[in-house]
Design a protein around this motif. Structure first.
Motif, PDB file in Angstrom:
ATOM      1  N   GLY A 167      -5.361   9.363 -36.823  1.00 15.64           N
ATOM      2  CA  GLY A 167      -4.417   8.568 -36.054  1.00 15.64           C
ATOM      3  C   GLY A 167      -3.441   9.440 -35.286  1.00 15.64           C
ATOM      4  O   GLY A 167      -3.152   9.188 -34.109  1.00 15.64           O
ATOM      5  N   GLU A 168      -2.933  10.484 -35.920  1.00 15.46           N
ATOM      6  CA  GLU A 168      -1.996  11.388 -35.253  1.00 15.46           C
ATOM      7  C   GLU A 168      -2.660  12.108 -34.088  1.00 15.46           C
ATOM      8  O   GLU A 168      -2.093  12.209 -32.994  1.00 15.46           O
ATOM      9  N   LEU A 169      -3.865  12.606 -34.318  1.00 10.43           N
ATOM     10  CA  LEU A 169      -4.560  13.360 -33.273  1.00 10.43           C
ATOM     11  C   LEU A 169      -4.946  12.468 -32.097  1.00 10.43           C
ATOM     12  O   LEU A 169      -4.763  12.851 -30.933  1.00 10.43           O
ATOM     13  N   SER A 170      -5.489  11.300 -32.378  1.00  5.95           N
ATOM     14  CA  SER A 170      -5.964  10.429 -31.299  1.00  5.95           C
ATOM     15  C   SER A 170      -4.804   9.924 -30.457  1.00  5.95           C
ATOM     16  O   SER A 170      -4.897   9.843 -29.225  1.00  5.95           O
ATOM     17  N   HIS A 171      -3.672   9.578 -31.109  1.00 13.28           N
ATOM     18  CA  HIS A 171      -2.506   9.112 -30.357  1.00 13.28           C
ATOM     19  C   HIS A 171      -1.995  10.212 -29.434  1.00 13.28           C
ATOM     20  O   HIS A 171      -1.728   9.969 -28.236  1.00 13.28           O
ATOM     21  N   ALA A 172      -1.859  11.420 -29.950  1.00 15.91           N
ATOM     22  CA  ALA A 172      -1.369  12.529 -29.135  1.00 15.91           C
ATOM     23  C   ALA A 172      -2.334  12.848 -27.996  1.00 15.91           C
ATOM     24  O   ALA A 172      -1.910  13.156 -26.868  1.00 15.91           O
ATOM     25  N   TYR A 173      -3.629  12.777 -28.270  1.00 18.06           N
ATOM     26  CA  TYR A 173      -4.638  13.082 -27.245  1.00 18.06           C
ATOM     27  C   TYR A 173      -4.551  12.096 -26.080  1.00 18.06           C
ATOM     28  O   TYR A 173      -4.533  12.498 -24.909  1.00 18.06           O
ATOM     29  N   VAL A 174      -4.477  10.809 -26.392  1.00 21.95           N
ATOM     30  CA  VAL A 174      -4.417   9.805 -25.332  1.00 21.95           C
ATOM     31  C   VAL A 174      -3.126   9.940 -24.536  1.00 21.95           C
ATOM     32  O   VAL A 174      -3.118   9.811 -23.310  1.00 21.95           O
ATOM     33  N   GLN A 175      -2.021  10.216 -25.217  1.00 16.06           N
ATOM     34  CA  GLN A 175      -0.756  10.412 -24.515  1.00 16.06           C
ATOM     35  C   GLN A 175      -0.864  11.575 -23.536  1.00 16.06           C
ATOM     36  O   GLN A 175      -0.380  11.486 -22.396  1.00 16.06           O
ATOM     37  N   ALA A 176      -1.506  12.654 -23.949  1.00 19.07           N
ATOM     38  CA  ALA A 176      -1.648  13.815 -23.078  1.00 19.07           C
ATOM     39  C   ALA A 176      -2.531  13.505 -21.868  1.00 19.07           C
ATOM     40  O   ALA A 176      -2.206  13.868 -20.736  1.00 19.07           O
ATOM     41  N   VAL A 177      -3.647  12.799 -22.105  1.00 17.03           N
ATOM     42  CA  VAL A 177      -4.553  12.457 -21.006  1.00 17.03           C
ATOM     43  C   VAL A 177      -3.853  11.559 -19.995  1.00 17.03           C
ATOM     44  O   VAL A 177      -3.920  11.777 -18.783  1.00 17.03           O
ATOM     45  N   GLN A 178      -3.149  10.541 -20.478  1.00 18.87           N
ATOM     46  CA  GLN A 178      -2.528   9.586 -19.562  1.00 18.87           C
ATOM     47  C   GLN A 178      -1.300  10.158 -18.873  1.00 18.87           C
ATOM     48  O   GLN A 178      -0.870   9.645 -17.840  1.00 18.87           O
ATOM     49  N   SER A 179      -0.757  11.241 -19.425  1.00 19.22           N
ATOM     50  CA  SER A 179       0.349  11.931 -18.760  1.00 19.22           C
ATOM     51  C   SER A 179      -0.155  13.043 -17.845  1.00 19.22           C
ATOM     52  O   SER A 179       0.657  13.782 -17.274  1.00 19.22           O
ATOM     53  N   ALA A 180      -1.479  13.163 -17.730  1.00 21.20           N
ATOM     54  CA  ALA A 180      -2.124  14.196 -16.916  1.00 21.20           C
ATOM     55  C   ALA A 180      -1.771  15.598 -17.399  1.00 21.20           C
ATOM     56  O   ALA A 180      -1.793  16.567 -16.633  1.00 21.20           O
ATOM     57  N   ASP A 181      -1.450  15.720 -18.698  1.00 24.63           N
ATOM     58  CA  ASP A 181      -1.204  17.030 -19.296  1.00 24.63           C
ATOM     59  C   ASP A 181      -2.533  17.538 -19.842  1.00 24.63           C
ATOM     60  O   ASP A 181      -2.821  17.478 -21.040  1.00 24.63           O
ATOM     61  N   LEU A 182      -3.368  18.046 -18.941  1.00 23.36           N
ATOM     62  CA  LEU A 182      -4.728  18.400 -19.308  1.00 23.36           C
ATOM     63  C   LEU A 182      -4.796  19.610 -20.223  1.00 23.36           C
ATOM     64  O   LEU A 182      -5.735  19.755 -21.005  1.00 23.36           O
ATOM     65  N   SER A 183      -3.804  20.469 -20.151  1.00 23.94           N
ATOM     66  CA  SER A 183      -3.784  21.617 -21.052  1.00 23.94           C
ATOM     67  C   SER A 183      -3.620  21.155 -22.501  1.00 23.94           C
ATOM     68  O   SER A 183      -4.373  21.565 -23.387  1.00 23.94           O
ATOM     69  N   SER A 184      -2.642  20.273 -22.741  1.00 25.81           N
ATOM     70  CA  SER A 184      -2.451  19.736 -24.093  1.00 25.81           C
ATOM     71  C   SER A 184      -3.647  18.898 -24.510  1.00 25.81           C
ATOM     72  O   SER A 184      -4.066  18.942 -25.676  1.00 25.81           O
ATOM     73  N   ALA A 185      -4.198  18.126 -23.567  1.00 24.88           N
ATOM     74  CA  ALA A 185      -5.365  17.304 -23.889  1.00 24.88           C
ATOM     75  C   ALA A 185      -6.532  18.168 -24.331  1.00 24.88           C
ATOM     76  O   ALA A 185      -7.268  17.824 -25.264  1.00 24.88           O
ATOM     77  N   GLY A 186      -6.715  19.315 -23.665  1.00 26.27           N
ATOM     78  CA  GLY A 186      -7.802  20.213 -24.042  1.00 26.27           C
ATOM     79  C   GLY A 186      -7.628  20.768 -25.437  1.00 26.27           C
ATOM     80  O   GLY A 186      -8.582  20.843 -26.216  1.00 26.27           O
ATOM     81  N   GLU A 187      -6.399  21.153 -25.778  1.00 27.11           N
ATOM     82  CA  GLU A 187      -6.134  21.688 -27.113  1.00 27.11           C
ATOM     83  C   GLU A 187      -6.315  20.597 -28.175  1.00 27.11           C
ATOM     84  O   GLU A 187      -6.887  20.834 -29.249  1.00 27.11           O
ATOM     85  N   LEU A 188      -5.835  19.385 -27.894  1.00 26.11           N
ATOM     86  CA  LEU A 188      -6.000  18.287 -28.847  1.00 26.11           C
ATOM     87  C   LEU A 188      -7.471  17.898 -28.982  1.00 26.11           C
ATOM     88  O   LEU A 188      -7.927  17.552 -30.078  1.00 26.11           O
ATOM     89  N   SER A 189      -8.202  17.953 -27.884  1.00 24.72           N
ATOM     90  CA  SER A 189      -9.632  17.664 -27.949  1.00 24.72           C
ATOM     91  C   SER A 189     -10.333  18.674 -28.861  1.00 24.72           C
ATOM     92  O   SER A 189     -11.223  18.314 -29.643  1.00 24.72           O
ATOM     93  N   ARG A 190      -9.915  19.931 -28.763  1.00 27.70           N
ATOM     94  CA  ARG A 190     -10.480  20.960 -29.646  1.00 27.70           C
ATOM     95  C   ARG A 190     -10.197  20.635 -31.110  1.00 27.70           C
ATOM     96  O   ARG A 190     -11.061  20.771 -31.972  1.00 27.70           O
ATOM     97  N   ARG A 191      -8.985  20.165 -31.395  1.00 29.14           N
ATOM     98  CA  ARG A 191      -8.624  19.832 -32.775  1.00 29.14           C
ATOM     99  C   ARG A 191      -9.409  18.619 -33.275  1.00 29.14           C
ATOM    100  O   ARG A 191      -9.799  18.563 -34.445  1.00 29.14           O
ATOM    101  N   ILE A 192      -9.641  17.660 -32.383  1.00 28.46           N
ATOM    102  CA  ILE A 192     -10.433  16.486 -32.784  1.00 28.46           C
ATOM    103  C   ILE A 192     -11.874  16.897 -33.053  1.00 28.46           C
ATOM    104  O   ILE A 192     -12.507  16.423 -34.001  1.00 28.46           O
ATOM    105  N   ASP A 193     -12.404  17.792 -32.212  1.00 36.11           N
ATOM    106  CA  ASP A 193     -13.735  18.345 -32.479  1.00 36.11           C
ATOM    107  C   ASP A 193     -13.773  18.978 -33.867  1.00 36.11           C
ATOM    108  O   ASP A 193     -14.705  18.770 -34.653  1.00 36.11           O
ATOM    109  N   GLY A 194     -12.751  19.782 -34.160  1.00 35.24           N
ATOM    110  CA  GLY A 194     -12.693  20.439 -35.456  1.00 35.24           C
ATOM    111  C   GLY A 194     -12.616  19.450 -36.601  1.00 35.24           C
ATOM    112  O   GLY A 194     -13.229  19.654 -37.661  1.00 35.24           O
TER     113      GLY A 194
END
Length: 406
Positions: A167-194
């Motif tokens: 829940g924590e990871l998915s919420h942060a990931y979507v917030q980053a994507v919708q804020s166009a913060d692609l750098s943070s989205a990429g790092e969060l995507s890596r963590r979700i992969d992990g």
């Protein structure tokens, strides 16, 4: 015959911007204008892409996987990193069937029905907690978020600790994507992969009941072309984790928002329970939570007199298609008894949402719980809305007037 303007390259004038103030303030009016004036619309945002806005074009492209491939891109802006494949979303037939067939077992009607009692208990507990607190209560964090999260945990077989981290990871990931913060989205995507990779490794080390734990169950399946490897298993699980949590949450908030603004409809649901199922279909049509999915063209193609180059991103806009005047009578009118209702909120073709039966069950339980445990409820303040490519309410403050105890 296509005109000179229709044949323009991707570097010329834009027809629309999904992040413009106008599109964000009233996407329905923006889509209606595009359907009327420019049904195959070009945007120069995110290096350029086309959008199909009419129902017939979206359906045709969804079915034509030879021309519109999911193997290269499914969202826009494109993910800043490749990471795990989202399976089966990022595969076209026939490869798509290898993963879809394995997942189908976990979405059979009998298995979906088997979780109904647990979901209803969860919904009642969450609503009791909301009713016992201060008003207004935020429906997204108080009900819709945890309810959809525990649903996907139940489907996949995650325990509560795993679910809270998800829940924590998915919420942060979507917030980053919708804020166009692609750098943070990429790092969060890596963590979700992990996270997904760790789930697979954990189940391999300590298998669980294959009937209730999706990873263990998928490890036992033997497709004709060989067992799933660890990357495939993690890719399937990753797609379930994010797609099964974020999008349904937005839809439940949108449904509650609509009912909070229509007290007469609330009361009808309390006295006419049979209205709930068609009402949910109309909510799906009007507030399709997956606004658009993206494909890339495998060849040059002309649609509606518009030339689209090869290897170009094309957004299939389900939200617009579901209000197409050519298909739906008076499409902007909410009709809880609309029939027929041929909405495509769950997509179309081979990639139609595998979890649609779960989503419908979630919506029915959530709304039945909301109306049965309250005398009335109303919105307080202004809601927050998702940005492209999701759609729906993400934050909703409600004042709940408690009804009889359940």
């Amino acid at each position: 015959m296509a005109t000179e303007r229709d044949l323009r390259p991707l570097t010329l004038e834009s027809d629309w911007d999904p992040h413009s103030p106008e599109a964000l303030a009233d996407p329905f009016a923006t889509h209606a204008r595009l359907r009327a004036e420019c049904p195959v619309a070009y945007s120069d945002r995110w290096d350029g892409f086309y959008t199909l806005t009419r129902y017939a074009d979206v359906v045709a492209a969804s079915r034509d996987t030879e021309t519109f491939t999911a193997t290269k891109q499914t969202v826009i802006p494109a993910s800043p990193r490749k990471g795990l494949p989202r399976l089966p979303l990022q595969k076209d037939p026939p490869e798509h069937g290898r993963y879809r067939s394995g997942l189908n077992f976990f979405f059979k009607e009998k298995r979906v029905r088997s979780i109904e009692a647990r979901l209803r208990e969860t919904a009642i507990d969450l609503m009791k907690t909301m009713l016992s607190g201060r008003m207004p209560a935020e429906y997204g964090t108080g009900f819709a978020g945890p309810f959809t999260l525990w649903t996907i945990c139940d489907m996949v077989g995650l325990d509560r600790g795993e679910g809270e981290l998800l829940g924590e990871l998915s919420h942060a990931y979507v917030q980053a994507v919708q804020s166009a913060d692609l750098s943070s989205a990429g790092e969060l995507s890596r963590r979700i992969d992990g996270f997904a990779i760790d789930i697979v490794a954990g189940r391999k080390a300590e298998p669980r009941d294959p009937e209730t734990d999706m990873v263990t169950g998928l490890m036992r399946i033997q497709p004709e072309d060989g067992a799933y490897d660890d990357t495939e298993l993690a890719g399937m699980i990753r797609l379930m984790l994010i797609g099964g949590h974020v999008v349904p949450r937005n839809f439940l908030c949108s449904a509650a928002w609509h009912l909070a603004n229509d007290h007469a409809l609330q009361q009808r649901l309390r006295t006419e329970p049979a209205l709930m199922r068609p009402l949910i279909e109309e909510l799906l049509r009007c507030y399709s939570p997956n606004q658009a999915l993206v494909r890339r063209t495998t060849r040059e193609v002309e649609i509606g007199g518009r030339h689209i180059p090869e290897d170009c991103p094309v957004a299939l806009n389900f939200l617009s298609a579901n209000r197409d005047e050519e298909v739906f009578t008076d499409p902007d009118r909410f009709d809880p008894e609309r029939s027929p209702n041929r909405h495509i909120a769950f997509g179309m073709g081979p990639h139609i949402c595998i979890g649609m039966s779960v989503a419908r069950l979630q919506a029915r339980i959530a709304l039945e719980t909301l109306v049965s445990m309250t005398r009335s409820f109303r919105m307080t303040g202004e809601p927050a809305w998702a940005r492209w490519t999701e759609f729906g309410v993400t934050k909703l403050d409600l004042t709940l007037d408690a009804g009889k105890p359940v």
